[in-house]
Design a protein around this motif. Structure first.
Motif, mmCIF file in Angstrom:
data_model
loop_
_atom_site.group_PDB
_atom_site.id
_atom_site.type_symbol
_atom_site.label_atom_id
_atom_site.label_comp_id
_atom_site.label_asym_id
_atom_site.label_seq_id
_atom_site.Cartn_x
_atom_site.Cartn_y
_atom_site.Cartn_z
ATOM 1 N N HIS A 1 38.431 64.527 24.433
ATOM 2 C CA HIS A 1 40.100 64.953 24.459
ATOM 3 C C HIS A 1 40.029 66.206 25.339
ATOM 4 O O HIS A 1 41.002 66.177 26.394
ATOM 5 C CB HIS A 1 40.601 65.105 23.074
ATOM 6 N N SER A 2 39.187 67.024 25.102
ATOM 7 C CA SER A 2 39.227 68.396 25.997
ATOM 8 C C SER A 2 38.714 67.791 27.613
ATOM 9 O O SER A 2 39.573 68.396 28.644
ATOM 10 C CB SER A 2 38.646 69.345 25.762
ATOM 11 N N GLU A 3 37.795 66.762 27.599
ATOM 12 C CA GLU A 3 37.647 66.578 28.936
ATOM 13 C C GLU A 3 38.621 65.924 29.774
ATOM 14 O O GLU A 3 38.750 66.107 30.972
ATOM 15 C CB GLU A 3 36.179 65.477 28.830
ATOM 16 N N ILE A 4 39.277 64.934 29.024
ATOM 17 C CA ILE A 4 40.355 64.182 29.792
ATOM 18 C C ILE A 4 41.588 65.250 29.892
ATOM 19 O O ILE A 4 42.287 64.934 31.136
ATOM 20 C CB ILE A 4 41.110 63.376 28.536
ATOM 21 N N ILE A 5 41.957 65.979 29.170
ATOM 22 C CA ILE A 5 42.618 67.122 29.534
ATOM 23 C C ILE A 5 42.328 68.146 31.035
ATOM 24 O O ILE A 5 43.126 68.165 31.497
ATOM 25 C CB ILE A 5 42.837 68.264 28.520
ATOM 26 N N GLY A 6 41.037 68.456 30.728
ATOM 27 C CA GLY A 6 40.495 69.033 31.977
ATOM 28 C C GLY A 6 40.587 68.127 33.094
ATOM 29 O O GLY A 6 40.898 68.723 34.381
ATOM 30 N N MET A 7 40.114 66.843 33.186
ATOM 31 C CA MET A 7 40.591 65.796 34.368
ATOM 32 C C MET A 7 41.728 65.887 34.772
ATOM 33 O O MET A 7 42.221 66.018 35.812
ATOM 34 C CB MET A 7 39.951 64.554 33.844
ATOM 35 N N ARG A 8 42.834 65.644 33.651
ATOM 36 C CA ARG A 8 44.275 65.827 33.962
ATOM 37 C C ARG A 8 44.554 66.986 34.749
ATOM 38 O O ARG A 8 45.245 66.870 35.867
ATOM 39 C CB ARG A 8 44.951 65.470 32.885
ATOM 40 N N ASP A 9 44.379 67.948 34.464
ATOM 41 C CA ASP A 9 44.511 69.473 35.101
ATOM 42 C C ASP A 9 43.975 69.194 36.467
ATOM 43 O O ASP A 9 44.697 69.808 37.447
ATOM 44 C CB ASP A 9 44.029 70.726 34.282
ATOM 45 N N GLU A 10 42.632 68.677 36.661
ATOM 46 C CA GLU A 10 42.082 68.761 37.755
ATOM 47 C C GLU A 10 42.771 67.753 38.732
ATOM 48 O O GLU A 10 43.126 68.209 40.157
ATOM 49 C CB GLU A 10 40.529 68.192 37.700
ATOM 50 N N ILE A 11 43.169 66.723 38.273
ATOM 51 C CA ILE A 11 44.156 65.858 39.283
ATOM 52 C C ILE A 11 45.242 66.493 39.709
ATOM 53 O O ILE A 11 45.405 66.271 40.596
ATOM 54 C CB ILE A 11 44.005 64.428 38.378
ATOM 55 N N LEU A 12 45.894 66.974 38.660
ATOM 56 C CA LEU A 12 47.273 67.784 38.861
ATOM 57 C C LEU A 12 46.926 68.738 40.001
ATOM 58 O O LEU A 12 47.728 68.795 41.001
ATOM 59 C CB LEU A 12 47.863 68.392 37.931
ATOM 60 N N ARG A 13 45.951 69.479 39.874
ATOM 61 C CA ARG A 13 45.548 70.582 41.038
ATOM 62 C C ARG A 13 45.129 69.868 42.279
ATOM 63 O O ARG A 13 45.662 70.383 43.355
ATOM 64 C CB ARG A 13 44.447 71.358 40.399
ATOM 65 N N MET A 14 44.513 68.900 42.235
ATOM 66 C CA MET A 14 44.225 68.139 43.561
ATOM 67 C C MET A 14 45.503 67.530 44.137
ATOM 68 O O MET A 14 45.571 67.486 45.301
ATOM 69 C CB MET A 14 43.241 67.173 43.209
ATOM 70 N N ALA A 15 46.419 66.924 43.300
ATOM 71 C CA ALA A 15 47.720 66.398 43.761
ATOM 72 C C ALA A 15 48.563 67.525 44.642
ATOM 73 O O ALA A 15 49.028 67.053 45.485
ATOM 74 C CB ALA A 15 48.185 65.707 42.721
ATOM 75 N N GLU A 16 48.516 68.474 43.837
ATOM 76 C CA GLU A 16 49.220 69.595 44.337
ATOM 77 C C GLU A 16 48.777 70.122 45.753
ATOM 78 O O GLU A 16 49.261 70.399 46.772
ATOM 79 C CB GLU A 16 49.231 70.998 43.564
ATOM 80 N N GLN A 17 47.225 70.144 45.869
ATOM 81 C CA GLN A 17 46.713 70.438 47.190
ATOM 82 C C GLN A 17 46.967 69.485 48.200
ATOM 83 O O GLN A 17 47.253 69.727 49.360
ATOM 84 C CB GLN A 17 44.909 70.503 46.993
ATOM 85 N N ILE A 18 46.973 68.323 47.857
ATOM 86 C CA ILE A 18 47.316 67.104 48.793
ATOM 87 C C ILE A 18 48.542 67.183 49.104
ATOM 88 O O ILE A 18 48.799 66.945 50.407
ATOM 89 C CB ILE A 18 46.999 65.767 48.004
ATOM 90 N N ARG A 19 49.691 67.508 48.149
ATOM 91 C CA ARG A 19 50.980 67.624 48.599
ATOM 92 C C ARG A 19 51.105 68.777 49.693
ATOM 93 O O ARG A 19 51.816 68.813 50.572
ATOM 94 C CB ARG A 19 51.998 67.966 47.374
ATOM 95 N N CYS A 20 50.521 69.812 49.263
ATOM 96 C CA CYS A 20 50.358 70.894 50.286
ATOM 97 C C CYS A 20 49.910 70.536 51.630
ATOM 98 O O CYS A 20 50.586 70.952 52.770
ATOM 99 C CB CYS A 20 49.724 72.177 49.952
ATOM 100 N N ILE A 21 48.899 69.807 51.751
ATOM 101 C CA ILE A 21 48.178 69.297 53.039
ATOM 102 C C ILE A 21 49.161 68.346 53.734
ATOM 103 O O ILE A 21 49.464 68.656 54.775
ATOM 104 C CB ILE A 21 46.963 68.871 52.763
#
Length: 187
Positions: free
Chosen positions: A156-176
């Motif tokens: 569960h904590s790994e999934i939450i971590g991966m979700r947070d990482e995906i959200l961070r990457m999505a934010e970076q992609i949106r900025c780019i």
């Protein structure tokens, strides 16, 4: 019973600890304290065995062996051959071997209850072994359930971590993407 044991009972065994016997309580407590529950039941039984118990076990062990059966068969053959053919006139127990019947009856009258006492002790020992096996199995089951909980929490904590990482990457992609869109508008 303390709160942690009660929580563990509710969580892992899906039961209230009020209905637990001393066995289950001891298993939960040993799980909580991370101590072993196994013990050598042979030592416990041997420690409580009286002299009569040991004699009964020895008689049962000897009386139930092939060496006793074959030795006793040889004794019967010697007795009957000796009294029927060799001593014919001076036989101390002539045919129909009344004295031999008396000896066999006395042996059976003494040996049967002693063997039954030994069997009763073996039954009690089997009960002790079964109770110990239940304790060990229950503890193993609780430990496995606890491991599953830990693995589920890790996953569960790994999934939450991966979700947070995906959200961070999505934010970076949106900025780019915004920067690229702004650059294409200015050109």
């Amino acid at each position: 019973m303390n709160k942690i044991v009660e929580d563990m009972a509710n969580r892992l065994l899906k039961r209230k600890p009020d209905g637990f016997g001393p066995l289950e309580s001891r298993v939960l407590q040993s799980t909580l304290e991370r101590t072993t529950i196994t013990r050598d039941t042979n030592k416990a039984v041997a420690f409580h065995a009286t002299y009569g118990d040991r004699v009964a076990d020895t008689i049962a062990r000897i009386g139930g062996s092939w060496s006793f059966i074959l030795g006793f068969l040889a004794f019967l053959v010697v007795w009957t051959v000796g009294n029927a053919w060799l001593l014919t006139r001076d036989a101390f127990d002539p045919y129909p071997f009344i004295f031999l019947n008396l000896v066999l009856s006395m042996l059976a009258a003494i040996q049967a209850p002693v063997i039954m006492m030994s069997q009763n002790r073996q039954t009690e020992r089997d009960r002790i072994d079964a109770a110990h096996d239940y304790e060990v199995n229950l503890k193993a089951e609780i430990e496995i359930m606890a491991l599953h909980e830990k693995l589920d929490e890790l996953r569960h904590s790994e999934i939450i971590g991966m979700r947070d990482e995906i959200l961070r990457m999505a934010e970076q992609i949106r900025c780019i993407d915004e920067k690229l869109s702004a650059r294409s508008v200015t050109e």
